[in-house]
Design a protein around this motif. Structure first.
Motif, PDB file in Angstrom:
ATOM      1  N   ILE A 162     -76.278 -83.500   1.288  1.00 40.51           N
ATOM      2  CA  ILE A 162     -76.279 -82.099   1.723  1.00 40.51           C
ATOM      3  C   ILE A 162     -74.985 -81.413   1.282  1.00 40.51           C
ATOM      4  N   GLU A 163     -73.866 -82.107   1.428  1.00 39.01           N
ATOM      5  CA  GLU A 163     -72.586 -81.540   0.986  1.00 39.01           C
ATOM      6  C   GLU A 163     -72.572 -81.353  -0.528  1.00 39.01           C
ATOM      7  N   ASN A 164     -73.164 -82.306  -1.266  1.00 41.69           N
ATOM      8  CA  ASN A 164     -73.247 -82.163  -2.719  1.00 41.69           C
ATOM      9  C   ASN A 164     -74.051 -80.924  -3.100  1.00 41.69           C
ATOM     10  N   LEU A 165     -75.136 -80.676  -2.373  1.00 41.84           N
ATOM     11  CA  LEU A 165     -75.946 -79.496  -2.653  1.00 41.84           C
ATOM     12  C   LEU A 165     -75.205 -78.208  -2.296  1.00 41.84           C
ATOM     13  N   ARG A 166     -74.416 -78.253  -1.221  1.00 44.64           N
ATOM     14  CA  ARG A 166     -73.591 -77.081  -0.886  1.00 44.64           C
ATOM     15  C   ARG A 166     -72.587 -76.803  -2.009  1.00 44.64           C
ATOM     16  N   GLN A 167     -72.011 -77.873  -2.542  1.00 41.12           N
ATOM     17  CA  GLN A 167     -71.057 -77.711  -3.629  1.00 41.12           C
ATOM     18  C   GLN A 167     -71.746 -77.107  -4.852  1.00 41.12           C
ATOM     19  N   LEU A 168     -72.954 -77.578  -5.143  1.00 42.43           N
ATOM     20  CA  LEU A 168     -73.712 -77.026  -6.266  1.00 42.43           C
ATOM     21  C   LEU A 168     -74.024 -75.554  -6.032  1.00 42.43           C
ATOM     22  N   ALA A 169     -74.419 -75.205  -4.795  1.00 43.49           N
ATOM     23  CA  ALA A 169     -74.709 -73.804  -4.475  1.00 43.49           C
ATOM     24  C   ALA A 169     -73.477 -72.933  -4.681  1.00 43.49           C
ATOM     25  N   GLY A 170     -72.317 -73.443  -4.295  1.00 45.72           N
ATOM     26  CA  GLY A 170     -71.085 -72.694  -4.506  1.00 45.72           C
ATOM     27  C   GLY A 170     -70.799 -72.471  -5.974  1.00 45.72           C
ATOM     28  N   MET A 171     -71.029 -73.492  -6.790  1.00 49.59           N
ATOM     29  CA  MET A 171     -70.805 -73.371  -8.221  1.00 49.59           C
ATOM     30  C   MET A 171     -71.755 -72.350  -8.845  1.00 49.59           C
ATOM     31  N   LEU A 172     -72.992 -72.302  -8.344  1.00 51.23           N
ATOM     32  CA  LEU A 172     -73.985 -71.386  -8.907  1.00 51.23           C
ATOM     33  C   LEU A 172     -73.753 -69.932  -8.500  1.00 51.23           C
ATOM     34  N   ALA A 173     -72.753 -69.680  -7.658  1.00 45.66           N
ATOM     35  CA  ALA A 173     -72.398 -68.296  -7.340  1.00 45.66           C
ATOM     36  C   ALA A 173     -72.032 -67.537  -8.611  1.00 45.66           C
ATOM     37  N   ASP A 174     -71.548 -68.254  -9.609  1.00 46.35           N
ATOM     38  CA  ASP A 174     -71.333 -67.676 -10.935  1.00 46.35           C
ATOM     39  C   ASP A 174     -72.448 -68.208 -11.836  1.00 46.35           C
ATOM     40  N   PRO A 175     -73.498 -67.427 -12.068  1.00 50.97           N
ATOM     41  CA  PRO A 175     -74.647 -67.938 -12.828  1.00 50.97           C
ATOM     42  C   PRO A 175     -74.438 -67.953 -14.336  1.00 50.97           C
ATOM     43  N   ALA A 176     -73.313 -67.454 -14.817  1.00 48.38           N
ATOM     44  CA  ALA A 176     -73.119 -67.292 -16.258  1.00 48.38           C
ATOM     45  C   ALA A 176     -73.280 -68.601 -17.039  1.00 48.38           C
ATOM     46  N   PRO A 177     -72.670 -69.732 -16.604  1.00 45.57           N
ATOM     47  CA  PRO A 177     -72.840 -70.965 -17.391  1.00 45.57           C
ATOM     48  C   PRO A 177     -74.292 -71.411 -17.483  1.00 45.57           C
TER      49      PRO A 177
END
Length: 280
Positions: A102-117
């Protein structure tokens, strides 16, 4: 969404040229982000499997006077995390594995806040015909899953999930047929063949897009665009919910960049209905 401890650490390391040993320390810190601000340099060295002087040099490489200064900084940017970690200690190992994911998915969600990559990756993958998708050993299921769904919207997807001497031949064949990009799923433990295949692909002119467990993974130097998605390490074998979900996100971005993706999906649905392929 507020940054997780792992995301704050990831940002701290960005922009620094780190040695392989220092990348190992950084990766270890990201994976244990909640506890790291409370570890001594000796404890961190043992956790990362490096020497204590390596930890000190790592802190200096990040711009701190030494490890104590780095630890003070970490405690300032990640207060009150230890209480949460202590609470998690009350759960059994299976619950902790789920909470870790769940924490890994939260981290992924945070990273996707910038969708450019991800959007850039989607455009690169959509423009490559054929599209080779590489994943060996632990990452083979991620590559196979992506290739299965991608083939419904992309005209020519080529799964590369077996190593050996023919791997380079298959990459060359894709390049000869017009491929411009290669998607790689790279998960621990990282097979040497994957790094060699990416190096070969880039030399042949392919743009390499990689989904890896960390920005500090060994394949990073062989990738043009690396998007990290952490794996869980709480069980005997790593869990990869975040890399799998990131693969689906890349599928969405690629489909958005393919002008005929919807038409292909509708055509597949029509064929499936005519054949009675699925049970309703």
């Amino acid at each position: 969404m507020s940054d997780s401890p792992a995301m704050r650490l990831q940002k701290l390391f960005e922009g620094h040229r780190l040695t392989p040993t220092q990348r190992r320390i950084a990766h270890c810190m990201v994976r244990g982000a909640a506890e790291v601000p409370f570890l001594s340099s000796v404890e961190l060295a043992e956790l990362a499997g490096v020497s204590q002087p390596s930890v000190t040099r790592f802190a200096v490489a990040l711009g701190f006077d030494g490890y104590p200064a780095l630890r003070r900084h970490l405690r300032e940017v990640a207060p009150a995390e230890r209480a949460e970690a202590a609470q998690e200690d009350s759960y059994n190992e299976y619950q902790q594995a789920v909470l870790g994911e769940i924490e890994n998915l939260r981290q992924l969600a945070g990273m996707l806040a910038d969708p450019a990559p991800v959007e850039e990756a989607g455009r690169l993958l959509a423009a490559s015909t054929p599209l080779p998708v590489l994943g060996l050993r632990a990452a083979s299921s991620q590559a196979r899953g992506f290739a299965y769904f991608a083939a419904k919207v992309h005209p020519d997807v080529r799964l590369l999930d077996e190593g050996g001497s023919m791997l380079a031949d298959r990459i060359d064949a894709a390049v000869g047929a017009g491929a411009s990009a290669l998607l790689c799923f790279a998960l621990p433990r990282h097979p040497r063949e994957v790094a060699e295949a990416l190096e070969h692909g880039r030399a042949a002119g392919l743009t390499v897009v990689t989904v890896a467990d960390s920005a500090f993974a060994p394949v990073a130097r062989h990738s043009d665009l690396l998007i990290p998605a952490p794996v869980g390490t709480g069980l005997a074998f790593d869990t990869a919910c975040a890399p799998m979900l990131l693969g689906r996100v890349l599928l969405e971005a690629m489909a958005d960049a393919l002008p005929d993706a919807q038409a292909r999906l509708e055509a597949f649905d029509a064929r499936a209905a005519a054949r009675g392929l699925f049970v309703e």
